[in-house]
Design an enzyme around this catalytic site. Structure first.
Site, mmCIF file in Angstrom:
data_model
loop_
_atom_site.group_PDB
_atom_site.id
_atom_site.type_symbol
_atom_site.label_atom_id
_atom_site.label_comp_id
_atom_site.label_asym_id
_atom_site.label_seq_id
_atom_site.Cartn_x
_atom_site.Cartn_y
_atom_site.Cartn_z
ATOM 1 C CG HIS A 1 -2.487 0.719 8.096
ATOM 2 N ND1 HIS A 1 -2.422 -0.176 6.948
ATOM 3 C CD2 HIS A 1 -3.376 -0.044 8.696
ATOM 4 C CE1 HIS A 1 -3.018 -1.421 7.061
ATOM 5 N NE2 HIS A 1 -3.609 -1.097 8.329
ATOM 6 C CD GLU B 1 -1.062 -0.214 3.993
ATOM 7 O OE1 GLU B 1 -2.296 -0.947 3.586
ATOM 8 O OE2 GLU B 1 -0.580 0.426 4.964
#
Ligand SMILES: Nc1ncnc2c1ncn2[C@@H]1O[C@H](COP(=O)(O)OP(=O)(O)OP(=O)(O)O)[C@@H](O)[C@H]1O
Ligand SMILES: [Mg+2]
Lengths: 291, 387
Positions: free
Chosen positions: A247, A209
């Protein structure tokens, strides 16, 4: 074989007496993981459904033979708990906790390196080796034993892909969640290296990601060190720069860390990158058939 | 969490780094009053969380009250777009500070190098301009050196860096001292990025931080009361509301509201919606829970964005089962009037049961899909084009 955890894993859970720690620790045990100890300072001598609790991880090693530590400790105490685990004599530390200050992790990272201890996480779902051991919070029902090694920064995305692989009739050697923090103990390349050496793993699925350059580094590593086929997926093409996407590590800084740059780096080294989790699983299943 | 220039400078001052003194102003009158107090020349600087303010006309020097009024009037209320297209950011406050007598403009920074797992210091004698351009055109002009994680970063370490960067001989000691203090700010304030551009040497040979760009690790705010207070002030109404409800929300500019469980799956959902031709309105990680209350909270935040015309709730049930989540959705939709279509994609643990519960509830405006791709296509169709 499989990587990081297996039948030989003897697990000590720091935080086993807490709500989350006991829920997941006992789930891991029910899966068949050899849970040998819980660790909570001041609660030594108690037990959690028959698993003895010690005051320190070192005692869990000497008294109960623990070789793997799982950290389920609140964020502000977690780095100290990981440090304790590194010093205790275990071989592997798996840190589930989310929200640890990154500069604490910087110290802890080097401490683990120096001690030769394998650290997975923090802010990760743990490691599952289907049919052998589950250490962490991965729902095991989506994963059957099989030849595909998975390594991922994200939990739910891994479950999604794992489920599609299962429906395609295949399974996994191991599933490793490396975590979504800016600094994690093991990066993609550390796990790719393990899968490359694991005879049971025939193909690797890597789920990345936005943020940092771990995927770009992995692309270089794959080109020079990995002979097994790798299929990748990258999340965050629509993420705006400068915004943290859930995150702590998922952030595009200026123009670096974009999903496009990661995809380009991987494709430049011949790694196929799926457009969606579904397509990624389909590519992996198809490549496996043609091996 | 990013700090505004003046907040970063206050942090520098706390650690003994020289900065011009100044005041914050939110109105033209206050800016002029601050300028009168500080004296002329003074700098009037837009306080927004984006670089390239100078180029955008957000930084002006005033030589008298009249100019101060003129510049503050022009800067307050202006919209600044970042160099990578970020924003626009509306300027609602300016920082008025004493004008410095600049002899040289340098560049200094301390950042967390995620790949190497070390702090990285960077220094250049070519400051004041876009440092990425300097690094691209003349890489040697930017000296980069990692901080050894196993020992202290000393004045001697710092001095060799600033000397290699070719700063003026008579500024070296002071610049080295600043660099040591910047590393101290990183460690003690949990800053993951500190950039000073320009770091100047004045005609009187003082080394002063004239600008600041500081990012603080949001996970470390529990040990920084002063910085935690800054984090509590969020401009965007939806982001503010989400913060109060303890949700991880990022506002985007489309019309498809997004809710998913897990950060990775949520990012992936945005991408798949975009691939289906839609424009996501937000990122919202619903986490692992299934409680109706949490779902109501999340839907309220998404719905309060007037642009949103349809919502996609993308769930992959793991330990939290789909039937529990479906019950949560049914209860939630009795508590909140969405007034727009909600597409629910339920997959994972007990998804059949979850889909059955939703079908039986027969909720108006609720559409269910089994796969992510179908759900994305459906919500894009229902959302229509962006108004
Ligand atoms: N207090 C001051 N006195 C004199 N000149 C100043 C002062 N503050 C800024 N300047 C001048 O304005 C230039 C731009 O200021 P600054 O670096 O603060 O903003 P910027 O770099 O354009 O904005 P950003 O940091 O958003 O990219 C400086 O390089 C300096 O030449
Ligand atoms: Mg500047």
């Amino acid at each position: 074989m499989s990587i990081v955890v297996d039948e030989g894993t003897k697990l000590a859970v720091s935080g086993l007496t807490g709500r989350e720690g006991s829920f997941h620790g006992l789930r891991n045990k029910a899966y068949g993981t050899d849970l040998v100890a819980g660790v909570t300072p001041g609660k030594g001598g108690q037990d959690v459904e028959g698993t003895p609790v010690f005051d320190t991880i070192a005692e869990a090693v000497t008294e109960a033979g623990a070789n793997t530590s799982m950290i389920f400790v609140p964020a502000r105490f977690a780095a100290a708990a990981i440090d304790e685990a590194i010093d205790s004599g275990v071989e592997t530390v798996i840190a589930i906790t989310e929200g640890i200050p990154v500069l604490d992790m910087l110290n802890t990272y080097w401490k683990a390196k120096e001690a030769g201890v394998r650290l997975i996480g923090p802010n990760c779902p743990g490691v599952l080796s289907p049919g052998k051991a589950n250490v962490g919070i991965i729902p095991a029902q989506f994963f059957d034993p099989g030849p595909i090694g998975v390594v991922s920064k994200s939990g739910t995305l891994t479950y999604q892909i794992g489920n599609e692989l299962k429906q395609a009739g295949t399974g996994n050697s191991s599933i490793v969640g490396i975590g979504g923090d800016p600094i994690v103990g093991s990066d993609f390349i550390d796990i790719l290296e393990l899968y490359e050496a694991d005879p049971e793993t025939e193909l690797i699925v890597m789920v990345g990601e936005i943020g940092g350059d771990a995927e770009e580094r992995a692309a270089e590593f794959i080109a020079s060190e990995v002979s097994k086929p790798v299929v990748a997926y990258i999340a965050g093409f629509t993420a705006p720069p400068g915004k943290q996407m859930g995150h702590a590590g998922a952030i595009i800084s200026g123009s670096s860390g974009t999903a496009q740059a990661k995809k380009d780096a991987l494709e430049a080294k011949g790694v196929r990158v799926g457009e969606s989790p579904t397509e990624t699983a389909a590519i992996a299943a198809e490549m496996l058939r043609s091996l | 969490m990013d700090l505004l220039e003046y907040q970063g400078k206050q942090l520098f001052a706390k650690h003994g780094i020289a900065v011009p003194s100044g005041e914050v102003a939110k109105t033209v009158d206050d800016a002029v009053a601050a300028a009168e107090k500080i004296g002329y020349p003074c700098a009037i600087k837009a306080q927004v969380l984006i670089g390239g303010r100078g180029k955008a006309g957000g930084i002006k020097i005033a030589r008298n009250a009249e100019e101060a009024r003129e510049h503050a009037g022009a800067i307050l209320g202006m919209d600044i777009v970042g160099p990578h297209g970020e924003g626009p950011f509306r300027v609602d406050q300016v920082w008025v500070e004493g004008g410095s007598d600049i002899a040289e403009e340098y560049y200094a920074s301390v950042i967390l190098d995620r790949g190497e797992k070390k702090l990285l210091t960077m220094v250049s004698a070519k400051g004041g301009m876009d440092i990425e351009a300097v690094a691209a055109e003349d890489p040697e002009a930017l000296v980069k050196r990692h901080v050894d994680p196993t020992r202290e970063f000393t004045a001697a370490d710092a001095r060799s860096i600033v000397a290699d960067a070719g700063l003026a001989e008579d500024a070296l000691d002071e610049a080295a001292e600043v660099l040591v203090k910047l590393a101290e700010v990183a460690r003690e304030e949990d800053a993951t990025l500190i950039e000073v551009n320009p770091l100047i040497a004045t005609a009187g040979r003082e080394v002063v931080a004239l600008d600041s760009k500081v990012t603080i690790d949001g996970n470390a705010l529990f040990r920084h009361q002063d910085l935690a207070e800054i984090a509590d002030t969020v401009d965007d109404p939806q982001e503010q509301m989400a913060k109060e409800k303890g949700l991880t929300y990022v506002k985007l500019d489309g019309n498809v509201g997004i809710l998913a469980n897990g950060a990775g799956l949520c990012m992936s959902t945005l991408d798949v919606v975009a691939q289906a031709g839609g424009a996501p309105a937000n990122f919202l990680d619903a986490g692992g829970g299934s409680k109706a209350e949490a779902i109501v909270n999340a839907l309220e935040v998404i719905k309060s964005d007037a642009k949103v015309s349809a919502i996609l709730f993308n769930i992959f049930g793991g330990i939290t089962r789909c039937d529990e989540i479906a019950n949560g959705i049914v209860t939630a939709s009795q508590q909140i009037d969405l007034g727009m279509p909600l597409v629910v994609r339920l997959d994972g643990t007990n998804s059949e049961e979850g889909l059955r519960i939703l079908a039986e509830a027969n909720l108006p405006n609720l559409h269910q899909e089994k796969t992510m791709l179908d759900a994305a296509r459906r919500v894009v169709e229902l959302a229509g084009s962006v108004a």
